[in-house]
Write an enzyme that holds these catalytic residues in place. Structure first.
Site: not given
Ligand code: PDD
Length: 280
Positions: A31, A50, A99, A101, A146, A178, A202
């Site tokens: 996402y 990304r 289903r 895997h 992501k 993070e 991320l």
């Molecule tokens: N999340 N690290 C993680 C694990 C994240 O899920 C996100 C963003 C960030 C920051 O990334 P960015 O600056 O590109 O938003 C760092 C988004 C906002 C979400 O989960 O909706």
């Protein structure tokens, strides 16, 4: 609310997804969250790059990325929303029965889901700062993707909510990676520190913008992991994300930083960031 799902614009309450969708069964998807400034999608190309990378890493072949921008613009129009917006975009491998895997043998179409909503911005958090808590990072070892598989994030985030904190900052082997949905920064002797690009974080788009601003305004930065035990040797902290922008951190667990005042470098970066997005 109108959403885009299964290649059509539909009211959310009338939309339907197969229970065999691999996103639902396996969290087999990725996402992006993108926001607008001045009604324009902020750093759209970075988000799409990304997303492409996430898709490639999970071996999900999705060819229609070029048409997504027009779909988002159409969706925004259909929802007749004012103010700045947050766009949520999710792509899963699609629905397949039985289903299994491993990837389905027959060719299936990926499922794409897009929603838009008005952004609720917290001015207070940005001016006064927030509390964060420290939590063990129990996510998988591909946090650079992501992925929609977010259970560890859900649990850590819920713990933060229960402790009246805005975010949980994650620790792997004593090192800060993070936040659950933000990147984490610390400042010492006017130098910025943040975890290096790796499979453990991320690479946030806001993180990238902050580092670009550091280059522009000649603020030194180092991409290094911070050890939990060294936290108290830093002067300031902040978190960044699409929705939180640059938010000062004024307490970590029971430690109140700098008498609860946001740091100087944090606030000057916030000012130049605000200027940049105002002019976007
Ligand atoms: N999340 N690290 C993680 C694990 C994240 O899920 C996100 C963003 C960030 C920051 O990334 P960015 O600056 O590109 O938003 C760092 C988004 C906002 C979400 O989960 O909706």
């Amino acid at each position: 609310m109108i959403v885009f799902v299964n290649n059509e614009f539909v009211p959310a309450e009338k939309s339907a997804l197969s229970p065999f969708d691999r996103g639902f069964l396996f969290a087999d998807g990725v996402y992006e969250s993108i926001r607008t400034y001045n009604k324009k999608l902020f750093r759209y190309e970075d988000h799409i790059d990304r997303l492409k990378r996430s898709l490639r890493e999970i071996r999900l072949d999705f060819k229609e990325l070029a048409s997504i921008k027009n779909i988002i613009i159409e969706l925004i129009k259909k929802n007749e929303l004012e103010n700045e917006l947050l766009v949520y975009l999710q792509i899963t491998r699609g629905a397949a029965f039985p289903r299994t895997h491993s990837f389905p043998k027959e060719k299936i179409s990926p499922t794409i889901f897009i929603s838009v909503q008005e952004l609720k911005e917290s001015k207070e958090e940005q001016t006064d700062g927030v509390k964060v808590i420290l939590q063990e990072d129990v996510r998988w070892l591909r946090c650079d993707i992501k992925s929609i598989s977010l259970l560890p994030v859900v649990l850590a985030s819920q713990k933060a909510t229960e402790e009246n904190a805005a975010e949980a900052i994650l620790l792997r082997d004593g090192m800060i990676t993070e936040g659950t949905h933000t990147n984490f920064f610390a400042v010492k002797d006017e130098t910025l520190y943040t975890a290096p690009k790796s499979k453990l974080i991320l690479e946030g788009i806001t993180r990238k913008v902050v580092l670009e601003l550091c280059e522009k305004f000649k603020i030194d930065f180092r991409e290094e992991f911070i050890n939990k035990d060294d936290l108290k040797s830093f002067d300031e902290f902040f978190i960044t994300s699409t929705t939180k922008e640059i938010t000062p951190v004024t307490s970590i667990d029971y430690w109140t930083i700098n008498e609860g005042n946001p740091g100087k470098i944090t606030m000057s970066l916030q000012t130049v960031f605000k200027k940049l997005v105002e002019d976007y």
